[in-house]
Design a protein around this motif. Structure first.
Motif, PDB file in Angstrom:
ATOM      1  N   VAL A 297      16.915  12.463  -1.409  1.00  5.31           N
ATOM      2  CA  VAL A 297      15.463  12.359  -1.591  1.00  5.31           C
ATOM      3  C   VAL A 297      14.887  11.316  -0.634  1.00  5.31           C
ATOM      4  O   VAL A 297      13.844  11.534  -0.005  1.00  5.31           O
ATOM      5  CB  VAL A 297      15.121  11.979  -3.061  1.00  5.31           C
ATOM      6  N   THR A 298      15.561  10.181  -0.511  1.00  2.00           N
ATOM      7  CA  THR A 298      15.112   9.109   0.380  1.00  2.00           C
ATOM      8  C   THR A 298      15.039   9.585   1.822  1.00  2.00           C
ATOM      9  O   THR A 298      14.069   9.312   2.538  1.00  2.00           O
ATOM     10  CB  THR A 298      16.050   7.884   0.272  1.00  2.00           C
ATOM     11  N   ILE A 299      16.044  10.316   2.259  1.00  2.00           N
ATOM     12  CA  ILE A 299      16.067  10.854   3.634  1.00  2.00           C
ATOM     13  C   ILE A 299      14.925  11.853   3.827  1.00  2.00           C
ATOM     14  O   ILE A 299      14.220  11.819   4.843  1.00  2.00           O
ATOM     15  CB  ILE A 299      17.427  11.521   3.935  1.00  2.00           C
ATOM     16  N   ALA A 300      14.716  12.739   2.842  1.00  2.00           N
ATOM     17  CA  ALA A 300      13.646  13.747   2.936  1.00  2.00           C
ATOM     18  C   ALA A 300      12.273  13.091   3.002  1.00  2.00           C
ATOM     19  O   ALA A 300      11.410  13.499   3.799  1.00  2.00           O
ATOM     20  CB  ALA A 300      13.717  14.689   1.734  1.00  2.00           C
ATOM     21  N   ILE A 301      12.052  12.056   2.199  1.00  2.00           N
ATOM     22  CA  ILE A 301      10.765  11.345   2.207  1.00  2.00           C
ATOM     23  C   ILE A 301      10.562  10.640   3.543  1.00  2.00           C
ATOM     24  O   ILE A 301       9.461  10.653   4.113  1.00  2.00           O
ATOM     25  CB  ILE A 301      10.688  10.332   1.041  1.00  2.00           C
TER      26      ILE A 301
ATOM     27  N   LEU B 227      10.498   0.101   4.774  1.00  2.00           N
ATOM     28  CA  LEU B 227      10.780  -0.822   3.665  1.00  2.00           C
ATOM     29  C   LEU B 227      10.349  -0.231   2.320  1.00  2.00           C
ATOM     30  O   LEU B 227      11.057  -0.348   1.319  1.00  2.00           O
ATOM     31  CB  LEU B 227      10.076  -2.166   3.886  1.00  2.00           C
ATOM     32  N   SER B 228       9.175   0.414   2.317  1.00  2.00           N
ATOM     33  CA  SER B 228       8.679   1.007   1.069  1.00  2.00           C
ATOM     34  C   SER B 228       9.556   2.180   0.626  1.00  2.00           C
ATOM     35  O   SER B 228       9.834   2.345  -0.562  1.00  2.00           O
ATOM     36  CB  SER B 228       7.218   1.457   1.219  1.00  2.00           C
ATOM     37  N   ILE B 229      10.007   2.984   1.574  1.00  2.00           N
ATOM     38  CA  ILE B 229      10.877   4.119   1.242  1.00  2.00           C
ATOM     39  C   ILE B 229      12.245   3.638   0.765  1.00  2.00           C
ATOM     40  O   ILE B 229      12.814   4.183  -0.187  1.00  2.00           O
ATOM     41  CB  ILE B 229      11.024   5.076   2.446  1.00  2.00           C
ATOM     42  N   VAL B 230      12.768   2.599   1.426  1.00  2.00           N
ATOM     43  CA  VAL B 230      14.057   2.030   1.003  1.00  2.00           C
ATOM     44  C   VAL B 230      13.945   1.481  -0.419  1.00  2.00           C
ATOM     45  O   VAL B 230      14.842   1.681  -1.249  1.00  2.00           O
ATOM     46  CB  VAL B 230      14.522   0.930   1.990  1.00  2.00           C
TER      47      VAL B 230
ATOM     48  N   LYS C 204       0.841  -1.212   0.000  1.00  2.00           N
ATOM     49  CA  LYS C 204       0.000   0.000   0.000  1.00  2.00           C
ATOM     50  C   LYS C 204       0.869   1.251   0.000  1.00  2.00           C
ATOM     51  O   LYS C 204       0.694   2.153  -0.830  1.00  2.00           O
ATOM     52  CB  LYS C 204      -0.912   0.028   1.234  1.00  2.00           C
ATOM     53  N   LEU C 205       1.798   1.298   0.940  1.00  2.00           N
ATOM     54  CA  LEU C 205       2.638   2.489   1.094  1.00  2.00           C
ATOM     55  C   LEU C 205       3.548   2.706  -0.112  1.00  2.00           C
ATOM     56  O   LEU C 205       3.768   3.839  -0.536  1.00  2.00           O
ATOM     57  CB  LEU C 205       3.474   2.371   2.374  1.00  2.00           C
TER      58      LEU C 205
END
Length: 196
Positions: free
Chosen positions: A44-48, A144-147, A11-12
């Motif tokens: 970008v990953t850190i900001a999200i 996990l979804s952000i990674v 979902k995420l």
């Protein structure tokens, strides 16, 4: 437990519109070197991560502050998500133009990955869960979804060679279809709970 993590992860992952952000990322960095793209992918990953974690934590507090019920917000977020999914399917999405060098937070993290529909969905998900153990599972799914999204951006040069723009457009439309089903579910649950 593992099933819950996987369900929330999927979902995420799609709520973050990974293939749209990948397409935007590639177009905004078309003249960048591989090294610069990888460095930007990390930022970008850190900001999200920071943005989405704050939204999940703040869900209940925001609802209490404004006196909004979770179900009414669920319907509103569902409608926003539906509109976003329609735009993804139809391809009516504008790639943000920016002349600034630092594009990690704006526009890539906000509003491309974390737009109004994503904000609403995250607030609802955060407010729905009250048990501490379930919140931990939700946070694991989110990370996990952000990674996964971060990895997509990190290897964007490889994906660009493999899929080309046409392949990315197909994945964007598929994301829109999945999000439309999720938005319909959110709206139906919110309306059903309101009618009770």
């Amino acid at each position: 437990m593992f099933r819950i993590i996987i369900e929330n992860y999927l979902k995420l992952f799609f709520i973050l519109t990974p293939f749209f952000i990948l397409s935007t990322f590639l177009s905004l960095t078309s003249k960048w070197t591989k090294h610069d793209r990888k460095a930007l992918a990390v930022k970008v990953t850190i900001a999200i991560t920071i943005t989405t974690v704050i939204l999940l934590i703040a869900g209940n507090a925001i609802f209490k502050l404004f006196g909004i019920t979770v179900d009414s917000f669920r319907v509103g977020a569902g409608i926003l998500l539906l509109l976003s999914s329609i735009n993804l399917v139809k391809g009516n999405i504008e790639t943000p133009n920016t002349e600034t060098e630092d594009i990690a937070v704006v526009p890539l993290a906000i509003p491309v990955a974390v737009g109004p529909a994503t904000v609403g969905t995250l607030l609802v998900m955060g407010a729905e869960i009250t048990k501490y153990s379930e919140k931990i599972l939700l946070f694991i799914s989110l990370i996990l979804s952000i990674v996964s999204l971060g990895i997509l951006l990190y290897i964007s040069n490889i994906i660009e060679k493999l899929l080309k723009q046409k392949g990315l457009n197909i994945l964007i439309k598929l994301t829109g279809l999945i999000l439309s089903a999720m938005s319909a579910q959110m709206i139906l649950v919110g309306v059903a709970n309101f009618l009770k």
